[in-house]
Design an enzyme around this catalytic site. Sequence first.
Site, PDB file in Angstrom:
ATOM      1  N   SER A 197       0.833  -1.194   0.000  1.00  0.00           N
ATOM      2  CA  SER A 197       0.000   0.000   0.000  1.00  0.00           C
ATOM      3  C   SER A 197       0.876   1.256   0.000  1.00  0.00           C
ATOM      4  O   SER A 197       1.657   1.455  -0.929  1.00  0.00           O
ATOM      5  CB  SER A 197      -0.948  -0.063   1.197  1.00  0.00           C
ATOM      6  OG  SER A 197      -2.096   0.700   0.992  1.00  0.00           O
ATOM      7  N   ASP A 211      -9.802  -6.442  -4.433  1.00  0.00           N
ATOM      8  CA  ASP A 211      -9.305  -5.288  -3.677  1.00  0.00           C
ATOM      9  C   ASP A 211     -10.204  -4.091  -3.930  1.00  0.00           C
ATOM     10  O   ASP A 211     -10.282  -3.569  -5.043  1.00  0.00           O
ATOM     11  CB  ASP A 211      -7.873  -4.966  -4.104  1.00  0.00           C
ATOM     12  CG  ASP A 211      -7.178  -3.970  -3.190  1.00  0.00           C
ATOM     13  OD1 ASP A 211      -7.884  -3.211  -2.492  1.00  0.00           O
ATOM     14  OD2 ASP A 211      -5.938  -3.948  -3.189  1.00  0.00           O
ATOM     15  N   HIS A 250      -7.382  -6.267  -0.258  1.00  0.00           N
ATOM     16  CA  HIS A 250      -6.234  -5.392  -0.050  1.00  0.00           C
ATOM     17  C   HIS A 250      -5.204  -6.020   0.898  1.00  0.00           C
ATOM     18  O   HIS A 250      -4.007  -5.821   0.745  1.00  0.00           O
ATOM     19  CB  HIS A 250      -6.717  -4.052   0.508  1.00  0.00           C
ATOM     20  CG  HIS A 250      -5.698  -2.961   0.436  1.00  0.00           C
ATOM     21  ND1 HIS A 250      -5.128  -2.545  -0.749  1.00  0.00           N
ATOM     22  CD2 HIS A 250      -5.136  -2.193   1.410  1.00  0.00           C
ATOM     23  CE1 HIS A 250      -4.270  -1.565  -0.511  1.00  0.00           C
ATOM     24  NE2 HIS A 250      -4.250  -1.343   0.792  1.00  0.00           N
TER      25      HIS A 250
END
Length: 285
Positions: free
Chosen positions: A131, A236, A264
């Site tokens: 991320s 995601d 995610h």
Amino acid sequence: MALFKNFSKINFTQTKFILGAFYNRNFSTEMKETTIDLQGQTINYLKVGTGKKTILLLPGALGTIWTDFRPQIEKLDKNKLTIVAWDPPGYGKSRPPKRTFDKNLYHTDAKLAAELMNKLNIPKYSLVGWSDGGITSLILAAKNPERIEALVEWGANSYIIKEELEGLKKIRDVSKWSERMRKPMIEVYGEAYFRELWENWVDTIEVIYKENNGNICKEILSDIKCPTFIIHGAQDAVCHSDHPTYLHKEIKGSKLHVFPDGKHNLHLKYADEFNDMVTKFIESV
């Protein structure tokens, strides 16, 4: 943290992981963190393992060593890998000082991460970034091609789209979150600092969108020369599916793997499979 693709589809469990709140007080007694001063900034880090290949784990927004990477730190083969993980500046135990944000936040983190590895006297290493940590990894790899042996990233984006920004703005006010959503982050930061961090982070993403036309690091992707493994979860709801496709196209020779049911936080849910893939990729370079 990569940004929100469809806010309405994010349930509590997924959001908790997105925020780096996979929190557990029962830290391993065999793994001791320590701090180092880098340019006046306290940085908390962990170094474990004796493997020939060194990896640096980079967590997502507001994430820490243990909130984001417990299954990797505990389960990756430490005879094959030496693992370094950090709390980014102003996150977790990398305080004081408090976190400050500006539109260059990812570039700033990349410079500090490089300095950390310099201070630890680790000239060659691979990056494993999730991320926001994935974004930092992209920049770090592009800026330090002579140092980075390989790059693994998932849930990262090199630009921001309007839909993602609008999703974030809907959850800027943490008082509107459920107690279950707030609690894990409050346990890490305290209520006031968590609120401050989250609001400042969301506001900074808006600044990047408005002042940089959404661009974070698109122009330097072609400078990434190391073997790169892009992983994506097809389910995601945070990282838009355009991002891994774009990164795969722009980073020459990169490899793309999609978890059909992955979200995610796929590295947490599918930890064993993820760890095996990452280990094999790092060993192959």
